[in-house]
Design an enzyme around this catalytic site. Structure first.
Site, PDB file in Angstrom:
ATOM      1  N   ASN A  61       0.833  -1.195   0.000  1.00 49.29           N
ATOM      2  CA  ASN A  61       0.000   0.000   0.000  1.00 49.29           C
ATOM      3  C   ASN A  61       0.872   1.252   0.000  1.00 49.29           C
ATOM      4  OD1 ASN A  61      -2.454   1.447   0.046  1.00 49.29           O
ATOM      5  ND2 ASN A  61      -3.367  -0.057   1.430  1.00 49.29           N
ATOM      6  N   HIS A 121      25.109   1.256   8.672  1.00 47.12           N
ATOM      7  CA  HIS A 121      26.393   1.942   8.772  1.00 47.12           C
ATOM      8  C   HIS A 121      27.074   1.537  10.069  1.00 47.12           C
ATOM      9  CE1 HIS A 121      25.148   4.692   5.499  1.00 47.12           C
ATOM     10  NE2 HIS A 121      23.947   4.536   6.037  1.00 47.12           N
ATOM     11  N   GLY A 160       0.515  -1.435   9.198  1.00 45.63           N
ATOM     12  CA  GLY A 160       0.972  -0.090   8.882  1.00 45.63           C
ATOM     13  C   GLY A 160       2.092   0.390   9.783  1.00 45.63           C
ATOM     14  N   ALA A 202       0.601  -3.357  13.497  1.00 46.83           N
ATOM     15  CA  ALA A 202       0.936  -1.991  13.096  1.00 46.83           C
ATOM     16  C   ALA A 202       1.892  -1.344  14.089  1.00 46.83           C
ATOM     17  CB  ALA A 202      -0.338  -1.160  12.979  1.00 46.83           C
ATOM     18  N   ARG A 243       1.071 -14.386  20.116  1.00 45.83           N
ATOM     19  CA  ARG A 243       0.425 -15.695  20.215  1.00 45.83           C
ATOM     20  C   ARG A 243       0.524 -16.420  18.883  1.00 45.83           C
ATOM     21  NH1 ARG A 243      -4.578 -16.244  17.761  1.00 45.83           N
ATOM     22  NH2 ARG A 243      -5.787 -14.362  17.318  1.00 45.83           N
TER      23      ARG A 243
END
Length: 210
Positions: A81, A111, A138, A156, A179
């Protein structure tokens, strides 16, 4: 070894002119992808195939950002998305039927920690692998070297710093297993909400066909 060979061997390397030339090709493709008419799904699909190379049914909602594109290997039915970012200095391998919610970031680049080493311009890339049927929520961030198992859901806002096994729900910063996913979960679409009979009948037909 030149710096491209060092980079591809996951060794410390410096982004020299030859490295930037490879990135330049990717950025030209991304320029088209991120400025195309967003309702032209067919053209978006064509550009995505050009960016990733071998892919089957891959699609993403622009904008999308990466360094090379050719270092990203996606399986069947890949979907990302809006505002996905994959820093593909090293290989990113993604299995079949994987979905990414908005603002997912996958980093293979890093780095050195010590400033004296870091200021030499040496950097590195360590590959990331994601199994089949994975859903990344998200604002998930995945750091270099992580492996996520198949049939797993990442909640998310998670920051995934260590490997996550198959068939689990995991979330948090740092991301941890919450879980296991069980057969009982099949009937729910959100928390305690079960699929209605019409949707369930349709899904059963789909499962039989597959």
């Amino acid at each position: 070894m030149n710096n491209i060979e060092r980079r591809d061997a996951q060794m410390p390397y410096i982004s020299d002119g030859a490295v930037f030339e490879e990135q330049k090709k990717c950025r030209m493709i991304l320029q088209r992808l991120n400025t195309v008419d967003r309702s032209n799904f067919e053209e978006i699909g064509k550009i995505v195939k050009e960016l990733f190379g071998k892919s089957e049914g891959a699609f993403l909602n622009p904008p999308f950002y990466c360094d090379y594109g050719s270092h990203i290997e996606v399986g069947k039915n890949f979907f990302a998305n809006y505002n996905c970012m994959i820093i593909d200095v090293a290989k990113v391998k993604i299995g079949d039927n994987c979905q990414m919610a908005p603002n997912v970031a996958i980093y293979t680049a890093g780095h050195p920690v010590h400033p004296a080493s870091r200021n030499t311009a040496y950097e590195y890339g360590i590959e990331v692998t994601i199994g089949d049927n994975v859903w990344l929520g998200g604002n998930t961030v995945i750091v270099p070297g992580v492996h996520i198992g198949s049939n797993t859901v990442i909640g998310a806002g998670s920051v995934v710093t260590k490997d996550i096994p198959d068939w689990v729900i995991a979330a948090g910063n740092p991301c941890r297993v919450i879980r296991k996913i069980t057969e009982e979960d099949r009937k729910f679409y959100f928390r305690d909400r079960v699929f209605d009979q019409e949707a369930w009948n349709h899904m059963e037909q789909m499962w039989k066909e597959n």
